[in-house]
Design an enzyme around this catalytic site. Structure first.
Site, PDB file in Angstrom:
ATOM      1  CD1 TRP A 100      20.513  60.114  17.294  1.00 38.54           C
ATOM      2  CD2 TRP A 100      22.582  59.377  17.710  1.00 38.54           C
ATOM      3  NE1 TRP A 100      21.166  61.064  18.031  1.00 38.54           N
ATOM      4  CE2 TRP A 100      22.431  60.638  18.305  1.00 38.54           C
ATOM      5  CE3 TRP A 100      23.807  58.716  17.825  1.00 38.54           C
ATOM      6  CZ2 TRP A 100      23.462  61.260  19.021  1.00 38.54           C
ATOM      7  CZ3 TRP A 100      24.830  59.323  18.535  1.00 38.54           C
ATOM      8  CH2 TRP A 100      24.652  60.583  19.117  1.00 38.54           C
ATOM      9  CG  ASP A 167      18.732  53.927  19.604  1.00 44.74           C
ATOM     10  OD1 ASP A 167      18.321  54.238  20.745  1.00 44.74           O
ATOM     11  OD2 ASP A 167      19.613  54.582  19.000  1.00 44.74           O
ATOM     12  CE  LYS A 191      19.352  61.655  23.793  1.00 49.08           C
ATOM     13  NZ  LYS A 191      20.192  60.769  22.981  1.00 49.08           N
TER      14      LYS A 191
HETATM   15  C1  LIG Z   1      21.183  60.346  22.122  1.00 51.45           C
HETATM   16  C2  LIG Z   1      20.980  59.204  21.235  1.00 51.45           C
HETATM   17  C3  LIG Z   1      21.972  58.242  21.007  1.00 51.45           C
HETATM   18  C4  LIG Z   1      23.363  58.368  21.570  1.00 51.45           C
HETATM   19  O1  LIG Z   1      23.390  58.119  22.905  1.00 51.45           O
HETATM   20  P1  LIG Z   1      24.798  58.084  23.693  1.00 51.45           P
HETATM   21  O2  LIG Z   1      24.364  57.588  25.029  1.00 51.45           O
HETATM   22  O3  LIG Z   1      25.321  59.473  23.707  1.00 51.45           O
HETATM   23  O4  LIG Z   1      25.712  57.161  22.997  1.00 51.45           O
HETATM   24  C5  LIG Z   1      21.660  57.161  20.216  1.00 51.45           C
HETATM   25  N1  LIG Z   1      20.451  57.021  19.661  1.00 51.45           N
HETATM   26  C6  LIG Z   1      19.473  57.937  19.838  1.00 51.45           C
HETATM   27  C7  LIG Z   1      18.146  57.734  19.202  1.00 51.45           C
HETATM   28  C8  LIG Z   1      19.712  59.055  20.624  1.00 51.45           C
HETATM   29  O5  LIG Z   1      18.746  59.965  20.811  1.00 51.45           O
END
Ligand SMILES: *Cc1c(COP(=O)(O)O)cnc(C)c1O
Length: 357
Positions: A100, A167, A191
């Site tokens: 990511w 993020d 999440k």
């Molecule tokens: C799941 C995740 C993403 C991607 O999220 P989307 O909403 O599917 O674009 C990005 N960064 C991290 C750390 C993630 O766990």
């Protein structure tokens, strides 16, 4: 159906009360007689949900006044582009700690000059780089606090000489965060913050407006802040579920209490992984995530992998197959996953050990 224990990586387990309230709102949204799927987002009933959701974020994370919270479509992945659009002028730095983080960096490189300040790809992202120096001439430094696939986590709010952007998709609301240390925090909701379909961004307003490029309207944070996330139709249902999830979090005692529970859950599972002769962890111990716990069969027991998957499935474990880039297993212990779920997984691992050791 018999009891299942959901360890999915995302979308994932949600608080039962949030699901129950969503079910009832699908039929009748807050006594309006209208389904939440049919409600106009321009009603005072809906605006009350938006307001409540924003203020819950502010309360739960103790967000300072200079910040605003926005809700956007496109997931965390579109935020990778938003970040670069809104903050990248001359140069940005990224901490490359996983798939990511790498995707976020790539997206910035499509718009301008962005580079990895440090990277842990040499050991399949199984640790968090340390001792790196953040150049002081960056527009911003981007980190991914929890690396969902590899189970590593930056557990503290780091000191950063330039605006820090994080993020926090997979560890938001699992610990108290000093928001004032960040120019921005963002993530997908699916999440710890609700169901799929909405992303959150917590933005220091004074950090915006420093780039010279044209920013397309829908990608301009200032527009979404100004329009209170209603520039266009927001993802109504996903925001409803997010609000219910935050209400639940508040009801159990908030983020500090949640952190205690999360640390205990993760500690339970890591202790078993370290004790059980059949399994071994894959992430560096000091960087172990409290949210995602990857593990593999120990040396000599590799051939038992598929058998453990079906063994655990028969006992109600859902979603513990590992990500293809790490293999083995991964149990995601997000906020709504209970100690009881983790205990059930541990019992399952112990029973499996008794059969095979
Ligand atoms: C799941 C995740 C993403 C991607 O999220 P989307 O909403 O599917 O674009 C990005 N960064 C991290 C750390 C993630 O766990």
């Amino acid at each position: 159906m018999s009891k299942v224990h959901v360890f999915n990586a995302g979308p994932c387990v949600l608080p039962q009360v949030a699901i129950d309230n969503a079910v009832s709102a699908l039929k009748d949204f807050n006594g309006t007689g209208v389904s939440v799927l049919s409600i106009s987002h321009r009603t005072k009933e809906w605006e009350a949900v938006m307001d409540e959701c924003r203020s819950l974020w502010k309360e739960l994370l103790n967000i300072p006044d200079d910040y605003e919270v926005v809700f956007l479509g496109g997931g965390a992945s579109l935020q990778f582009l938003y970040v670069a659009m809104n903050f990248l002028e001359k140069k940005a730095g990224y901490l490359d700690t996983g798939v990511w983080a790498h995707k976020a960096l790539k997206e910035a490189q499509g718009l301008g000059n962005a580079e990895a300040v440090a990277c842990s790809a040499d050991k399949n992202y199984s640790y968090i780089p340390k001792g790196y120096v953040i150049p002081s001439d960056l527009d911003y430094f981007h980190i991914t606090t929890n690396n969902t696939i590899y189970g590593t986590e930056i557990k503290e709010d780091i000191d950063c000489p330039v605006p820090l952007i994080a993020d926090m998709s997979s560890d938001i609301l699992s610990r108290p965060v000093d928001v004032s240390k960040y120019a921005m925090i963002y993530g997908g909701a699916q999440k710890n913050a609700g169901c799929a379909g909405v992303a959150f961004a917590i933005i220091r307003k004074s950090a915006l407006g420093k780039v010279s490029r044209y920013i397309p309207t829908m990608l301009d944070y200032r527009i979404h802040i100004d329009k209170e996330s209603m520039f266009n139709t927001p993802p109504v249902f996903s925001i409803y579920v997010m609000n219910e999830t935050l209400k639940w979090l508040k009801s159990i005692g908030g983020v500090k209490k949640m952190h205690e529970l999360d640390v205990k859950k993760a500690g339970t599972l890591y202790a078993e992984i370290d004790r059980n002769a059949l399994f071994t962890g894959t992430a560096a111990k000091e960087d172990r995530s409290i949210m995602n716990v990857p593990f593999v069969m120990a040396q000599g027991y590799e051939n038992l992998q598929d058998e453990f998957l079906s063994f655990s499935k028969e006992r109600g474990m859902v979603g513990i197959k590992g990500h293809r880039s790490v293999g083995g297993f991964r149990a995601s212990l997000y906020n709504a996953c209970s100690q009881e779920d983790v205990d059930a997984l541990v019992v399952c691992m112990q029973e499996f050990e008794k059969i095979h050791k």
